[in-house]
Design a protein around this motif. Structure first.
Motif, PDB file in Angstrom:
ATOM      1  N   VAL A   1      16.702   0.802   3.349  1.00  0.00           N
ATOM      2  CA  VAL A   1      15.168   1.399   3.114  1.00  0.00           C
ATOM      3  C   VAL A   1      14.522   0.812   2.972  1.00  0.00           C
ATOM      4  O   VAL A   1      13.593  -0.512   3.503  1.00  0.00           O
ATOM      5  N   MET A   2      15.426  -0.056   1.451  1.00  0.00           N
ATOM      6  CA  MET A   2      14.719  -0.556   0.724  1.00  0.00           C
ATOM      7  C   MET A   2      14.441  -2.512   0.803  1.00  0.00           C
ATOM      8  O   MET A   2      13.436  -2.677   0.743  1.00  0.00           O
ATOM      9  N   ARG A   3      15.155  -2.813   1.684  1.00  0.00           N
ATOM     10  CA  ARG A   3      15.310  -4.123   2.253  1.00  0.00           C
ATOM     11  C   ARG A   3      14.143  -4.572   2.800  1.00  0.00           C
ATOM     12  O   ARG A   3      13.424  -5.620   3.387  1.00  0.00           O
ATOM     13  N   ARG A   4      14.247  -3.107   3.785  1.00  0.00           N
ATOM     14  CA  ARG A   4      12.972  -3.381   5.035  1.00  0.00           C
ATOM     15  C   ARG A   4      11.503  -3.015   4.709  1.00  0.00           C
ATOM     16  O   ARG A   4      10.343  -3.198   5.845  1.00  0.00           O
ATOM     17  N   ARG A   5      11.236  -1.772   3.675  1.00  0.00           N
ATOM     18  CA  ARG A   5       9.901  -1.897   3.628  1.00  0.00           C
ATOM     19  C   ARG A   5       9.039  -2.122   2.629  1.00  0.00           C
ATOM     20  O   ARG A   5       9.388  -2.893   1.548  1.00  0.00           O
ATOM     21  N   ASP A   6       7.951  -2.017   2.430  1.00  0.00           N
ATOM     22  CA  ASP A   6       6.825  -3.035   1.661  1.00  0.00           C
ATOM     23  C   ASP A   6       6.603  -2.002   0.693  1.00  0.00           C
ATOM     24  O   ASP A   6       6.361  -0.812   0.612  1.00  0.00           O
ATOM     25  N   MET A   7       7.038  -3.031  -0.373  1.00  0.00           N
ATOM     26  CA  MET A   7       7.074  -2.143  -1.600  1.00  0.00           C
ATOM     27  C   MET A   7       5.854  -1.699  -2.813  1.00  0.00           C
ATOM     28  O   MET A   7       5.402  -1.312  -3.827  1.00  0.00           O
ATOM     29  N   ASN A   8       4.358  -2.228  -1.442  1.00  0.00           N
ATOM     30  CA  ASN A   8       3.450  -2.226  -1.816  1.00  0.00           C
ATOM     31  C   ASN A   8       2.929  -0.633  -2.042  1.00  0.00           C
ATOM     32  O   ASN A   8       3.091   0.285  -1.535  1.00  0.00           O
TER      33      ASN A   8
ATOM     34  N   THR B   1       7.038   4.567  -8.846  1.00  0.00           N
ATOM     35  CA  THR B   1       5.771   4.757  -8.914  1.00  0.00           C
ATOM     36  C   THR B   1       4.536   3.826  -9.762  1.00  0.00           C
ATOM     37  O   THR B   1       3.274   4.222  -9.537  1.00  0.00           O
ATOM     38  N   ASP B   2       5.479   4.186 -11.036  1.00  0.00           N
ATOM     39  CA  ASP B   2       4.334   2.745 -11.886  1.00  0.00           C
ATOM     40  C   ASP B   2       3.990   1.459 -10.912  1.00  0.00           C
ATOM     41  O   ASP B   2       3.708   0.695 -12.098  1.00  0.00           O
ATOM     42  N   LYS B   3       5.407   1.187 -10.561  1.00  0.00           N
ATOM     43  CA  LYS B   3       4.741  -0.489  -9.910  1.00  0.00           C
ATOM     44  C   LYS B   3       5.673  -1.464 -10.393  1.00  0.00           C
ATOM     45  O   LYS B   3       5.849  -2.747 -10.196  1.00  0.00           O
ATOM     46  N   THR B   4       6.820  -0.682 -11.626  1.00  0.00           N
ATOM     47  CA  THR B   4       7.605  -1.458 -12.014  1.00  0.00           C
ATOM     48  C   THR B   4       8.707  -2.333 -11.102  1.00  0.00           C
ATOM     49  O   THR B   4       9.104  -3.301 -11.127  1.00  0.00           O
TER      50      THR B   4
END
Length: 260
Positions: free
Chosen positions: A253-260, A75-78
């Motif tokens: 899911v973590m590897r493929r999706r954009d974390m922005n 949530t906080d982009k850490t």
């Protein structure tokens, strides 16, 4: 993992959640055993009482702690800053998973072991369940704890909002509990152990066949359904398979999706 450990140990929510859960469990347990004389509640009798409570409360505790530990940094982009610093996605994902798992295992032990030891010291172990049976049941109970943690790790990674994850998890827990009861009432099957983690908890921690036995000149409540090897093997297989599947999907899911 060190950063997550530091954050968890210094977070007020970590202790507030645990304290509220302990008070809730204590209230339920008191209501359940209020008809018994306190001096008759032995350590083994306490374990037989708390099994059903653990089955209902543990999944929710695992849900909350996993969502908080993993979801806060999403949530906080850490997590984004960690990735920009060159930390591998596998380290970010599995580091948080293992911290959440460690917390969930500690909570699993805290809500069971201290109270059981207190009743054992006060009134002895008793004859409701053997020590060996309890050790086997609660050692195997670690397996669904791991499976639940991996499942909610996957859900948190997919949703990336801890409040939504907790809401989804609560609804899912209610639905799976009802489906498990319904299926097991209609069919004599162990398939539900592979479908629902809560059924593994139920079969391992919640003895159902209670009756009276005669010991030391008096009738005492005893558990008559001994944990079978077949059930233990299915519980282990279902937990290991579920853990592997949920972690692989969550990491994918973590590897493929954009974390922005």
């Amino acid at each position: 993992m060190k950063a997550q450990k530091y954050q968890v140990l210094r977070s007020i929510s970590t202790y507030v959640i645990l304290l509220c859960s302990l008070l809730f469990i204590a209230a339920i347990l008191f209501a359940e055993i209020s008809g018994e004389q306190a001096e008759k509640i032995t350590g083994s009798m306490f374990v037989s009482y708390i099994g059903e409570i653990n089955m209902e409360i543990l999944p929710m505790l695992i849900l909350v702690y996993t969502a908080v530990i993993f979801g806060n940094d999403l949530t906080d982009k850490t997590v984004n800053y960690e990735l920009l610093c060159g930390i591998r996605r596998s380290d970010v994902f599995f580091g948080r998973f293992f911290v959440a798992l460690a917390v969930n295992i500690i909570v699993y032990l805290i809500i069971t072991v201290p109270s059981m030891l207190i009743f054992t010291v006060l009134n002895g172990w008793g004859h409701t369940m053997t020590v060996k049976e309890v050790v086997i049941r609660y050692s195997l109970g670690l397996l669904p704890v791991i499976r639940y943690t991996s499942f909610y790790t996957f859900i948190t990674m997919a949703v990336r909002n801890k409040a939504v994850v907790i809401g989804i998890g609560y609804v899912f827990s209610m639905i799976t509990m009802l489906l498990t009861i319904l299926i097991n009432e209609l069919f004599d099957t162990k398939v539900t152990m592979y479908l629902f983690s809560i059924d593994i908890f139920d079969r391992l921690l919640n003895p159902k066949n209670m009756g009276y036995g005669f010991f030391d000149g008096e009738d005492v409540m005893v558990v008559k359904d001994i944990l079978e090897t077949d059930t233990m093997c299915h519980a282990a297989a279902a937990s290991i398979l579920g853990t592997a599947v949920f972690l692989l999907i969550g990491y994918a899911v973590m590897r493929r999706r954009d974390m922005n």
